[in-house]
Design a protein around this motif. Structure first.
Motif, short mmCIF file in Angstrom:
data_model
loop_
_atom_site.label_atom_id
_atom_site.label_comp_id
_atom_site.label_asym_id
_atom_site.label_seq_id
_atom_site.Cartn_x
_atom_site.Cartn_y
_atom_site.Cartn_z
N GLU A 67 99.78 -39.00 17.22
CA GLU A 67 98.55 -39.80 17.31
C GLU A 67 97.73 -39.70 16.03
OE1 GLU A 67 95.56 -42.23 18.72
OE2 GLU A 67 97.58 -41.89 19.47
N ASN A 68 97.61 -38.50 15.51
CA ASN A 68 96.86 -38.34 14.27
C ASN A 68 97.58 -37.30 13.43
OD1 ASN A 68 94.95 -37.60 12.25
ND2 ASN A 68 93.36 -38.57 13.47
N ALA A 69 98.33 -37.77 12.46
CA ALA A 69 99.21 -36.87 11.71
C ALA A 69 98.43 -35.83 10.92
CB ALA A 69 100.10 -37.68 10.78
N MET A 70 97.28 -36.20 10.35
CA MET A 70 96.53 -35.25 9.54
C MET A 70 96.03 -34.10 10.41
SD MET A 70 96.42 -36.15 6.34
CE MET A 70 95.04 -35.22 5.74
N ALA A 71 95.49 -34.41 11.59
CA ALA A 71 94.92 -33.38 12.44
C ALA A 71 95.99 -32.52 13.09
CB ALA A 71 94.04 -34.01 13.51
N SER A 72 97.19 -33.06 13.27
CA SER A 72 98.24 -32.34 13.99
C SER A 72 99.04 -31.42 13.09
CB SER A 72 99.18 -33.34 14.66
OG SER A 72 99.87 -34.09 13.68
N ARG A 73 98.74 -31.38 11.80
CA ARG A 73 99.48 -30.47 10.93
C ARG A 73 99.25 -29.02 11.32
NH1 ARG A 73 98.12 -31.93 4.87
NH2 ARG A 73 96.05 -32.24 5.77
N TRP A 74 98.02 -28.71 11.76
CA TRP A 74 97.68 -27.35 12.14
C TRP A 74 96.89 -27.36 13.45
CZ3 TRP A 74 95.90 -29.07 7.17
CH2 TRP A 74 96.78 -28.76 6.13
N ASP A 75 96.94 -26.26 14.14
CA ASP A 75 96.14 -26.08 15.35
C ASP A 75 94.84 -25.42 14.93
OD1 ASP A 75 95.22 -25.92 17.88
OD2 ASP A 75 96.53 -24.27 18.50
N LEU A 76 93.88 -26.26 14.51
CA LEU A 76 92.62 -25.75 13.95
C LEU A 76 91.79 -25.07 15.03
CD1 LEU A 76 91.68 -28.84 11.75
CD2 LEU A 76 92.88 -26.76 11.04
N GLU A 77 91.26 -23.89 14.70
CA GLU A 77 90.42 -23.14 15.62
C GLU A 77 89.24 -22.56 14.86
OE1 GLU A 77 92.36 -20.22 18.04
OE2 GLU A 77 94.31 -21.21 17.81
N PRO A 78 88.09 -22.39 15.55
CA PRO A 78 86.98 -21.69 14.92
C PRO A 78 87.40 -20.27 14.56
CG PRO A 78 86.23 -22.89 16.85
CD PRO A 78 87.72 -22.95 16.87
N GLY A 79 87.01 -19.85 13.38
CA GLY A 79 87.41 -18.54 12.88
C GLY A 79 88.58 -18.60 11.92
N GLY A 80 89.33 -19.72 11.95
CA GLY A 80 90.41 -19.88 11.00
C GLY A 80 89.88 -20.18 9.61
N ARG A 81 90.76 -20.11 8.63
CA ARG A 81 90.35 -20.35 7.25
C ARG A 81 91.05 -21.61 6.74
NH1 ARG A 81 88.94 -14.85 5.30
NH2 ARG A 81 89.48 -13.41 6.96
N ALA A 82 90.27 -22.50 6.11
CA ALA A 82 90.80 -23.75 5.57
C ALA A 82 90.70 -23.72 4.06
CB ALA A 82 90.03 -24.95 6.13
N LEU A 83 91.78 -24.12 3.41
CA LEU A 83 91.79 -24.21 1.95
C LEU A 83 91.28 -25.59 1.55
CD1 LEU A 83 92.46 -23.05 -0.81
CD2 LEU A 83 94.81 -23.88 -0.51
N ILE A 84 90.07 -25.64 1.01
CA ILE A 84 89.41 -26.90 0.66
C ILE A 84 88.91 -26.79 -0.77
CG2 ILE A 84 87.54 -28.51 1.21
CD1 ILE A 84 87.65 -27.50 4.09
N ALA A 85 89.34 -27.72 -1.61
CA ALA A 85 88.92 -27.74 -3.01
C ALA A 85 89.17 -26.41 -3.70
CB ALA A 85 87.44 -28.14 -3.12
N GLY A 86 90.34 -25.81 -3.41
CA GLY A 86 90.72 -24.58 -4.08
C GLY A 86 90.02 -23.34 -3.59
N GLU A 87 89.33 -23.41 -2.43
CA GLU A 87 88.57 -22.27 -1.93
C GLU A 87 88.81 -22.12 -0.44
OE1 GLU A 87 83.93 -20.66 -1.90
OE2 GLU A 87 84.49 -22.51 -2.92
N TRP A 88 89.04 -20.87 0.01
CA TRP A 88 89.23 -20.61 1.44
C TRP A 88 87.86 -20.53 2.12
CZ3 TRP A 88 93.70 -20.90 3.96
CH2 TRP A 88 94.89 -20.80 3.24
N LEU A 89 87.61 -21.42 3.09
CA LEU A 89 86.34 -21.45 3.82
C LEU A 89 86.62 -21.17 5.29
CD1 LEU A 89 84.82 -24.68 2.22
CD2 LEU A 89 84.48 -22.31 1.50
N VAL A 90 85.68 -20.50 5.94
CA VAL A 90 85.84 -20.13 7.35
C VAL A 90 85.38 -21.29 8.23
CG1 VAL A 90 85.20 -18.48 9.14
CG2 VAL A 90 85.49 -17.73 6.78
#
Length: 668
Positions: free
Chosen positions: A301-324
């Motif tokens: 249904e949404n390929a971008m969102a389904s790449r990972w099982d995003l959860e609060p507390g996880g870390r996302a790599l955005i613009a070269g920086e890991w953000l919580v």
């Protein structure tokens, strides 16, 4: 192929063909023969534009009206055979051809310069009075002109090379998963808008279709909706149902308005349904392409969102920086964005929002991180305690507060030295002020203790190392154009001022008089040259600024010490700051550039300012679009024209005119 004209051959029966490309959402018409004037005008009115290099006529975006027009002309709309990348490669090939031709012309210009420079050593000054002075000066001018032409041609060749590279990059950019995901969100917004329009049209149709509508009921409905019943000159939207029903007696009967509504709203519903179907088709295509690019199932249904099982507390790599991740924001059941801790260096907020397409990698949360996020997202306690200046009331009185329905009744107080973060009830106290409330018949609850350094609720996560490759930026290799630029800076010791025609004294006096310059006026002379106009404006007590691109002349103006500022720059590249009371100018005429200078100068005028300019007489009769547009603007400003005598400028027979313009369009 796409020009106006009559049919070239009445016996030609090959039909036109039409295509649609979901990649760029464009409709294309490939004509089998030259279009007649009426058909061509219909296409132009619908928004189609000629694309001769592609051999077709293109609509910038799909609409129901454009699709209907192509169906009428072609009977069917097929799929576009060429892809976005293929069309970009074709453009790149054309641009590379342009680049090769300009580079060849630059080499020819450089060869011509080399042939002249054989008998003039670079850097040798010309001796005034020497028998070869005239020839040397002429050769020096030819050398400089040839060098400038070669440099300009090389710059043009570089420009077309960059355009060729840009065409390929633009096509590849549009195919990037993140870009495609943003495009999906835009299409979804268009789809929601069409669904709202359909729902609103269905609602209004139901109201207008009610049995036996009275005049008052019809007036009430017409006052709430926008229903155009007839077109009227001078009104962009025509005459509405409210216009024809509000008079007493009404200009139209209720039955006549209902008849218009029962035609208009079904058409609006059908149009919205076509938009919805079109958006559904585009979404299916974009999602399938996005899933394929990410290596996922096309049914996702949404390929971008389904790449990972995003959860609060996880870390996302955005613009070269890991953000919580503090919160996962969803549209329906699909993640659309995440709220994270702010990027490094951001101090004015504790949260930051990012689109889902910006996530490059994801790390699942640990239990400790999840607990910290839960603690952070938990609302502070709601407290109830008395205090000085507080408003006291009962629980029943607090429940009857609906008269302030647009006010925020619960407010969060940040931690202080005496209390921790907590929430309180409040009510408006006039203007933008609020007063805290104490509910007398509810238990008293004091605010929590102030946080200590060790017990603070601020998130402190261990940073994840992100290794970024830092490529060494080497300077670009030098080219022949760079060598010529260096020679132009230091090699030719001759001051050449092309297109400089000094304003005669009698004409300069007339220009200053026509401009009505008074003491205290702020005056500008663009392309000041020798300052013939600027000096006379200064004589009248005005504060004068000069702009001159030639370094030698600008230095001469600066040395005069009569002007507030002397700007050594091309006037056409300056920003309109500051604004002047008067502008007097004698710009260069070459290739109609005087029009560009006058148009630029108008940007520097105060609302009641005046401009007086000397221009080529050709501006009054040239048929170019630039000249016509300029004349129309001058007519709108009620400009005053006056012809100058032949031979006004010595050494040239160019006919000239003087023009005076008041910015407010009022003649003095």
């Amino acid at each position: 192929m796409c020009d106006q004209g009559l049919l070239a051959d009445e016996d030609v029966v090959t039909p036109h063909t039409a295509t649609y490309s979901p990649e760029d959402n464009k409709l294309r018409l490939y004509t089998a023969f030259r279009l007649d004037r009426e058909t061509y005008d219909r296409l132009r009115a619908a928004g189609f534009v000629s694309a001769p290099k592609q051999g077709c006529i293109v609509a910038p975006a799909w609409t129901p009206a454009r699709e209907d027009l192509l169906l009428e002309l072609c009977g069917d709309i097929g799929d576009e055979d060429t892809t976005l990348t293929e069309r970009a490669e074709q453009r790149a090939d054309r641009f590379e051809g342009y680049s090769d031709r300009r580079a060849s012309e630059a080499r020819q210009a450089k060869a011509a310069v080399d042939s002249i420079m054989e008998h003039i050593p670079l850097g040798q000054p010309i001796l005034v009075g020497h028998h070869s002075e005239r020839r040397a000066r002429k050769d020096a001018e030819r050398i400089e002109g040839g060098m400038r032409r070669a440099v300009k041609l090389w710059d043009t060749a570089d420009y077309w090379t960059r355009r060729a590279d840009g065409a390929i990059r633009a096509a590849k950019y549009k195919e990037m998963p993140a870009v495609r995901h943003r495009r999906i969100k835009t299409i979804e917004a268009d789809q929601r808008r069409a669904e709202r329009e359909k729902e609103e049209a269905a609602g209004w149709l139901k109201l207008w279709s009610a049995a036996e509508l009275t005049l008052d009921q019809a007036r009430a409905i017409a006052g709430r909706c926008w229903l155009t019943v007839e077109r009227e000159a001078g009104k962009p939207y025509g005459t509405t149902a409210y216009d024809v029903l509000r008079d007493d007696p009404p200009r139209w009967t209720v039955e006549a308005v209902v008849e218009v509504a029962q035609r208009a709203y079904p058409a609006a519903i059908a149009r919205a349904e076509r938009w919805i179907a079109h958006c559904n088709h585009r979404l299916a295509y974009e999602r399938a392409m996005l899933a394929a690019a990410l290596g996922l199932d096309e049914a996702t249904e949404n390929a971008m969102a389904s790449r990972w099982d995003l959860e609060p507390g996880g870390r996302a790599l955005i613009a070269g920086e890991w953000l919580v991740i503090l919160r996962v924001n969803k549209t329906g059941e699909t993640a659309s964005s995440v709220t994270t801790t702010p990027p490094r260096g951001v101090t004015w907020t504790s949260q930051w929002k990012h689109g889902i397409e910006k996530i490059k990698d994801y790390a699942a949360p640990t239990k400790a991180d999840s607990d910290k996020v839960k603690e952070t997202n938990k609302l502070p306690p709601l407290c109830n305690y008395p205090g000085e200046g507080f408003r006291e009331m009962t629980k029943a009185d607090w429940s009857a507060r609906n008269q302030w329905s647009d006010f925020t009744y619960v407010h969060t107080l940040k931690a202080t030295d005496t209390a921790g973060t907590h929430r309180v009830r409040q009510m408006p106290a006039g203007g933008w002020k609020a007063v805290q409330v104490y509910i007398t018949d509810m238990p008293t609850k004091r605010p929590p203790a102030p946080p200590t350094k060790s017990s603070g609720t601020d998130i402190a996560f261990a940073a994840l190392a992100v290794v970024k490759s830092r490529a060494v930026q080497l300077p670009p290799p030098r080219t022949e154009a760079d060598d010529l630029r260096d020679v132009l800076k230091a090699g030719i010791h001759v001051v050449a001022v092309p297109h400089l025609f000094v304003t005669p004294d009698w004409l300069a006096d007339e220009v200053i008089g026509d401009a009505m310059i008074r003491p205290g006026h702020l005056v500008l002379e663009p392309q000041a040259g020798t300052g013939a106009l600027a000096s006379r404006a200064a004589d009248r007590g005005a504060t004068v600024d000069c702009v001159e691109v030639n370094a030698a002349l600008s230095a001469q103006l600066e040395a005069a010490g009569r002007y507030r500022r002397v700007i050594a720059a091309d006037f056409l590249t300056l920003g309109a700051e500051p604004l002047y009371d008067r502008i007097v100018m004698n710009p260069p005429f070459d290739h109609g550039i005087d029009v560009d200078h006058v148009v630029q100068a108008l940007n520097f005028l105060k609302p009641d300012g005046c401009l007086v300019a000397i221009m080529s007489a050709g501006v009054k009769f040239h048929t170019s679009a630039r000249a016509r547009t300029f004349r129309d603007r001058m007519e709108a400003l009620k400009a005053e024209w006056s012809d100058l005598p032949a031979g006004t400028f010595a050494g040239t027979q160019v006919r000239t005119v003087a023009i005076r313009v008041w910015m407010d369009g009022k003649r003095r």
